[in-house]
Each structure stands twice: as C-alpha cells, then as structure tokens.
Design a protein around this motif. Structure first.
Motif, PDB file in Angstrom:
ATOM      1  N   GLY A   1      41.186  38.882  32.941  1.00  0.00           N
ATOM      2  CA  GLY A   1      40.489  39.592  31.873  1.00  0.00           C
ATOM      3  C   GLY A   1      40.864  41.063  31.863  1.00  0.00           C
ATOM      4  O   GLY A   1      41.411  41.593  32.827  1.00  0.00           O
ATOM      5  N   ILE A   2      40.533  41.681  30.744  1.00  0.00           N
ATOM      6  CA  ILE A   2      40.893  43.080  30.567  1.00  0.00           C
ATOM      7  C   ILE A   2      40.105  43.966  31.522  1.00  0.00           C
ATOM      8  O   ILE A   2      38.906  43.778  31.713  1.00  0.00           O
ATOM      9  CB  ILE A   2      40.583  43.522  29.122  1.00  0.00           C
ATOM     10  CG1 ILE A   2      41.457  42.739  28.143  1.00  0.00           C
ATOM     11  CG2 ILE A   2      40.793  45.018  28.959  1.00  0.00           C
ATOM     12  CD1 ILE A   2      41.126  43.036  26.700  1.00  0.00           C
ATOM     13  N   VAL A   3      40.795  44.899  32.107  1.00  0.00           N
ATOM     14  CA  VAL A   3      40.142  45.927  32.906  1.00  0.00           C
ATOM     15  C   VAL A   3      40.305  47.234  32.156  1.00  0.00           C
ATOM     16  O   VAL A   3      41.412  47.589  31.781  1.00  0.00           O
ATOM     17  CB  VAL A   3      40.814  46.049  34.284  1.00  0.00           C
ATOM     18  CG1 VAL A   3      40.169  47.155  35.088  1.00  0.00           C
ATOM     19  CG2 VAL A   3      40.736  44.734  35.020  1.00  0.00           C
ATOM     20  N   ILE A   4      39.207  47.898  31.886  1.00  0.00           N
ATOM     21  CA  ILE A   4      39.301  49.193  31.201  1.00  0.00           C
ATOM     22  C   ILE A   4      39.390  50.297  32.247  1.00  0.00           C
ATOM     23  O   ILE A   4      38.577  50.356  33.164  1.00  0.00           O
ATOM     24  CB  ILE A   4      38.056  49.475  30.328  1.00  0.00           C
ATOM     25  CG1 ILE A   4      37.764  48.314  29.397  1.00  0.00           C
ATOM     26  CG2 ILE A   4      38.249  50.760  29.542  1.00  0.00           C
ATOM     27  CD1 ILE A   4      36.496  48.531  28.579  1.00  0.00           C
ATOM     28  N   ASN A   5      40.390  51.120  32.104  1.00  0.00           N
ATOM     29  CA  ASN A   5      40.462  52.295  32.966  1.00  0.00           C
ATOM     30  C   ASN A   5      40.246  53.523  32.121  1.00  0.00           C
ATOM     31  O   ASN A   5      41.149  54.001  31.447  1.00  0.00           O
ATOM     32  CB  ASN A   5      41.828  52.381  33.640  1.00  0.00           C
ATOM     33  CG  ASN A   5      41.939  51.385  34.753  1.00  0.00           C
ATOM     34  OD1 ASN A   5      41.139  51.384  35.682  1.00  0.00           O
ATOM     35  ND2 ASN A   5      42.910  50.511  34.642  1.00  0.00           N
ATOM     36  N   ALA A   6      39.053  54.000  32.120  1.00  0.00           N
ATOM     37  CA  ALA A   6      38.744  55.207  31.368  1.00  0.00           C
ATOM     38  C   ALA A   6      37.508  55.797  32.002  1.00  0.00           C
ATOM     39  O   ALA A   6      36.756  55.087  32.676  1.00  0.00           O
ATOM     40  CB  ALA A   6      38.492  54.869  29.901  1.00  0.00           C
TER      41      ALA A   6
ATOM     42  N   PRO B   1      39.025  38.819  26.302  1.00  0.00           N
ATOM     43  CA  PRO B   1      37.914  38.881  27.262  1.00  0.00           C
ATOM     44  C   PRO B   1      38.080  39.994  28.286  1.00  0.00           C
ATOM     45  O   PRO B   1      39.178  40.247  28.758  1.00  0.00           O
ATOM     46  CB  PRO B   1      37.992  37.514  27.945  1.00  0.00           C
ATOM     47  CG  PRO B   1      39.435  37.136  27.883  1.00  0.00           C
ATOM     48  CD  PRO B   1      40.004  37.765  26.638  1.00  0.00           C
ATOM     49  N   LEU B   2      36.986  40.656  28.610  1.00  0.00           N
ATOM     50  CA  LEU B   2      37.013  41.659  29.663  1.00  0.00           C
ATOM     51  C   LEU B   2      36.622  41.034  30.989  1.00  0.00           C
ATOM     52  O   LEU B   2      35.970  39.995  31.023  1.00  0.00           O
ATOM     53  CB  LEU B   2      36.054  42.813  29.350  1.00  0.00           C
ATOM     54  CG  LEU B   2      36.711  43.934  28.534  1.00  0.00           C
ATOM     55  CD1 LEU B   2      36.692  43.587  27.068  1.00  0.00           C
ATOM     56  CD2 LEU B   2      36.039  45.252  28.797  1.00  0.00           C
ATOM     57  N   ARG B   3      37.012  41.690  32.040  1.00  0.00           N
ATOM     58  CA  ARG B   3      36.605  41.200  33.351  1.00  0.00           C
ATOM     59  C   ARG B   3      35.100  41.351  33.517  1.00  0.00           C
ATOM     60  O   ARG B   3      34.490  42.278  32.997  1.00  0.00           O
ATOM     61  CB  ARG B   3      37.335  41.975  34.448  1.00  0.00           C
ATOM     62  CG  ARG B   3      37.099  41.385  35.816  1.00  0.00           C
ATOM     63  CD  ARG B   3      38.000  41.996  36.826  1.00  0.00           C
ATOM     64  NE  ARG B   3      39.410  41.760  36.512  1.00  0.00           N
ATOM     65  CZ  ARG B   3      40.403  42.114  37.316  1.00  0.00           C
ATOM     66  NH1 ARG B   3      40.157  42.679  38.458  1.00  0.00           N
ATOM     67  NH2 ARG B   3      41.656  41.886  36.968  1.00  0.00           N
ATOM     68  N   PHE B   4      34.533  40.444  34.277  1.00  0.00           N
ATOM     69  CA  PHE B   4      33.098  40.470  34.536  1.00  0.00           C
ATOM     70  C   PHE B   4      32.692  41.813  35.157  1.00  0.00           C
ATOM     71  O   PHE B   4      33.388  42.337  36.011  1.00  0.00           O
ATOM     72  CB  PHE B   4      32.740  39.335  35.497  1.00  0.00           C
ATOM     73  CG  PHE B   4      31.293  39.312  35.895  1.00  0.00           C
ATOM     74  CD1 PHE B   4      30.351  38.724  35.067  1.00  0.00           C
ATOM     75  CD2 PHE B   4      30.877  39.881  37.088  1.00  0.00           C
ATOM     76  CE1 PHE B   4      29.012  38.708  35.428  1.00  0.00           C
ATOM     77  CE2 PHE B   4      29.540  39.863  37.454  1.00  0.00           C
ATOM     78  CZ  PHE B   4      28.616  39.278  36.618  1.00  0.00           C
ATOM     79  N   GLY B   5      31.544  42.329  34.698  1.00  0.00           N
ATOM     80  CA  GLY B   5      30.970  43.513  35.350  1.00  0.00           C
ATOM     81  C   GLY B   5      31.475  44.842  34.838  1.00  0.00           C
ATOM     82  O   GLY B   5      31.482  45.819  35.572  1.00  0.00           O
ATOM     83  N   THR B   6      31.917  44.896  33.587  1.00  0.00           N
ATOM     84  CA  THR B   6      32.401  46.164  33.030  1.00  0.00           C
ATOM     85  C   THR B   6      31.312  46.827  32.195  1.00  0.00           C
ATOM     86  O   THR B   6      30.813  46.222  31.253  1.00  0.00           O
ATOM     87  CB  THR B   6      33.632  45.912  32.134  1.00  0.00           C
ATOM     88  OG1 THR B   6      34.617  45.229  32.892  1.00  0.00           O
ATOM     89  CG2 THR B   6      34.198  47.222  31.625  1.00  0.00           C
ATOM     90  N   VAL B   7      30.954  48.038  32.557  1.00  0.00           N
ATOM     91  CA  VAL B   7      29.916  48.757  31.828  1.00  0.00           C
ATOM     92  C   VAL B   7      30.471  50.098  31.356  1.00  0.00           C
ATOM     93  O   VAL B   7      31.094  50.818  32.123  1.00  0.00           O
ATOM     94  CB  VAL B   7      28.676  48.985  32.724  1.00  0.00           C
ATOM     95  CG1 VAL B   7      27.657  49.860  32.008  1.00  0.00           C
ATOM     96  CG2 VAL B   7      28.047  47.657  33.111  1.00  0.00           C
TER      97      VAL B   7
END
Lengths: 138, 313
Positions: free
Chosen positions: A24-29, B94-100
C-alpha cells in the motif's frame, strides 16, 4: 477450488494482514503520522492466523456482523473448537450444549456425569468451557 | 522531519485517518458518500480535490489496537472501508494501514492537490483492474515419483545400486540422490514457469511474494512442499479465465493446494507517492519534504518488522 472465481474466505485474512501492513501507499510528508508498531503486532498476528484453528485458540474474533456460519463452512469445520474461553464462547456453549442434550437423549443409559455436565453448562459459560473438553473425548 | 513513525495511540492535531485514494467524477455525489464501521468504529467519508478523493475518518489519535484481536478487527475494518470505496468509485489506490494526516480536511486536500498527477495516472492505469493472489503447492513426493519414472539415468543408477557392493553402493547412492534432488528442483521450476507462462497473457503484472511468514509450527516438516506464490494485477474480466487455468493446475495429482483470493485493491502494485525515484513516471511532481526521509516509515524503528524480504523465518 469449487468454482474458477477467486474467493475471500477466512484463509484470506492472511492476505489482508500481509497487504495492509507491508504494502500500500506510504505517504512521506510532514503532515503524516504513521503507526510503526502495529507491524510488530502484525507479525504476532500472522503467526496466530497460520490457521483458523490457531486463530480461534488465540481468541481472535471476527468483526460484528460477520456471518460465522459461512466462516466455519469456509474453514471446513462444522463446529467451533471446544474448551476455549473468549468472545466466541457463547456460540460454542450453544452448540456443545445442544450436542450434549441430543447425546443424552440417545444414550440415557450413560453414566450420570453426562447429565450433570449438561446441567452445569446451561448455567455458567465457564463450566461449559470445561465440560466441552470432556464432550470431545467421548 | 517527514513521516515520523509514531507509537500507536499518539495524539494528533485534527487528524484524518486515510484509507485510500479514489477517482471522482463530477456526477459522483461524493459529499454524500459515507461508510460506517471503519477503524475504531469511525465513519469514513470522502475529501475530494481536483478530481481525486481521499477516503478518511476524523481521529484524535493514531490507531491503538491493544491486542491481537483488536489488530485483526482494525485490519478487517480498514479493508471493509477500502472495499466499500472501491465499489462506489472503482479501483482505489490503497494506503498502508495506520496512516494519519494532521491538519484536518484542508491538509488532506493540499496533499491531494500536490500529488494529483501521479494519483490520476495510477488511478487510470488501475481502472477496472484488481490484485489477485495465487498460491500453488506441489507435493514433493509426487514430483519425486514423476522424475524417477521418467529419467533414464536415474533408472540406470538404481540398477547399478542393486548390483553393487557395499562400498560402491554408498557412492552410487550419493550420485542417485544428487541427481534426484536436481531433477525434482528442475521439475518444480518447470511447473512454475509453465504456470507463469499460462497466466502471462491474462495478467498485467505479476510479482513473486516469497514465503508467507506464518510459521510457528512448520519449522520442522515443510507442509506444502515447493510452491508458487504471486500477486497479479489483472483486469476484472480475466478473473474466471485465471481461475480456469488454476483449475487445470489443481487437476494435476502432484498439486497439493491452490489458493486464489481477490479481488483486492492493488496493494502490491501501489505507487510510491512523494518519491521521485520510486515512481517511473518521472514527472518530478513530488512534495518537497518527501524525498530525503524516505526510509523512515517504520524501518528505522523495527528493521525486521517492515521488511517483506526478511519475513521468511
């Protein structure tokens, strides 16, 4: 596989765990806070769900609204495991008590312990968990 | 510092838990869309900007599942919301679980606007396609029998073995075993290659997954024998044709198990947003803070935990 289409059964929980925690997407910001430590719990969980049986032993539960009968059918088992405490226990109580009641009718000449166990189990869930184990052995 | 890894249950400022990104049309009434039973029981809704939308819920802290049962429930609820979004808006990212995300809807909108080109590009590329997971196992003994029956050299060695003295037979046995294990390996590789070749025209992408990390108890006996485990990205209409191929494979008596799950959102094929090098579009539209801190998402805290390659213990 019974049909050529893909399925989502209790087995695919392992896929869910793997995908949601590893992919899944990981946001780096700098607006983002991501939870790192659930991954550690995820590893334990992966181990725990090696099979549905194991998961049940760990007392894991499906979310509200899950049709447990379908889950059981998908996992190839007719009844939930005996002798476990935890959130699934009330369902187990019901089924094991039923089985016990029927068996008692069929084998009325059986020793009195059976009757006593059946009575106990209808009263307290704790007692049922214990007597459930005895039920399996018979 | 970008993307700090937080303890579960960390308080956040006007937080938005993010599930996935979807494409929205003008005729979608996205402000109406709601999905209850999200992670921690929250209600998910859509924050839209520039034709893309993020599925989020309001939160004051990062998820804090206290035990295995709660982790499992949270994961299933996360997936439940992503599934619902996929049903309403088509294949999601989809985003990885636990992203806030901190800073409320405005912050989410800003992030969407900054990454919209990459998002749209992938949403278009994935449209009508889903991830499927395929696992096939072969029985080691059955493969052994197959090669024993078909290889002449093995037959010769077996004959020599019978007629030879004790000293010689030790050496011949070693030769026999070596050849056998090579052949079984080759047989498995051949089956994997044949299966991959049959699937190839039906799928857009295929990624090998390695062994699942389930093993508390399979350390001793390997239960399944040699296996094939992949995630594929495939058009929805190829679901059944793929299943037909797998049915053929399952009909082979040497096959021990076939698992075919899906359709899943494209978790395995999801792009790496905010990371210039990781995306092959190379359009350079990245957020300014993202790049140098790329390795902070959990790896630094738990080197074993986040690493897909290192799980085959």
């Amino acid at each position: 596989m019974s049909s050529p289409g893909p399925t989502r059964t209790s087995d695919s929980l392992a896929d869910v765990v793997e995908m949601l925690l590893d992919k899944g997407i990981v946001i780096n910001a700098d607006i983002v806070v991501s939870v790192g430590e659930t991954e550690l719990l995820g590893i334990e969980l992966r181990a725990a769900i090696a099979s549905f049986e194991t998961a049940a032993q760990y007392g894991l539960q499906f979310p509200e609204g899950t049709d447990m009968r379908r889950v059981e059918a998908a996992s190839g088992r007719e009844a939930l495991p005996e002798g476990e405490d935890g959130p699934l226990a009330p369902i187990i109580d019901a089924s094991s008590t039923d089985v016990e009641a029927e068996t008692t009718k069929e084998h009325e000449e059986d020793d009195e312990d059976t009757e006593t166990e059946a009575d106990d189990s209808s009263e307290t869930p704790e007692a049922t968990a214990e007597s459930g184990g005895g039920d399996v052995d018979r | 510092m970008s993307a700090p890894t937080a303890e579960p249950g960390t308080n956040v400022d006007d937080g938005r838990y993010v599930y996935c990104v979807v494409g929205v049309n003008e005729d979608d009434d996205e402000s109406e869309w709601r999905e209850s039973n999200g992670v921690d029981g929250a209600e998910a809704y859509l924050v839209a900007a520039d034709g893309v939308g993020a599925v989020v819920h309001r939160c004051e802290a990062t998820p804090n599942p206290s035990d295995l049962s709660a982790v499992k429930q949270s994961l299933l609820r996360h997936q439940h919301v992503v599934d619902a979004a996929g049903e309403a808006f088509g294949t999601p990212l989809p985003l990885r679980f636990g992203t806030v995300v901190e800073g409320g809807d405005a912050s989410v909108e800003r992030w969407l606007a900054e990454t919209v080109e990459t998002q749209r590009q992938y949403l278009n590329a994935f449209s009508g396609k889903w991830e499927y997971r395929i696992e096939v196992g072969w029985d080691e003994d059955a493969l052994t029998e197959t090669v024993q029956a078909s290889d002449e050299k093995l037959g010769e060695l077996a004959e020599t073995l019978e007629s030879s003295s004790e000293g010689t037979s030790f050496l011949v046995q070693k030769q026999y075993d070596k050849r056998l294990s090579e052949l079984v390996y080759a047989e498995r590789e051949e089956r994997v290659a044949a299966l991959a070749e049959r699937l190839d025209p039906l799928v857009d992408e295929m990624e090998e997954l390695g062994r699942p990390s389930v093993s508390l108890d399979d350390a001793g006996d390997s239960e399944g024998g040699p296996s094939f485990r992949v995630a594929v990205l495939a058009p929805e209409e190829n679901e059944i044709p793929i299943g037909d191929v797998l049915d053929d494979v399952e009909a082979d008596p040497a096959t021990t198990e076939v698992q075919y799950t899906g359709p899943w959102p494209p978790y395995t094929f999801a792009p790496s947003l905010d990371d210039e090098e990781g995306t092959d579009d190379g359009d350079g539209r990245t957020t300014d803070a993202g790049d140098e801190a790329r390795t902070t998402d959990g790896d630094a805290e738990a080197p074993d935990a986040g690493n897909a390659g290192g799980r085959s213990r």
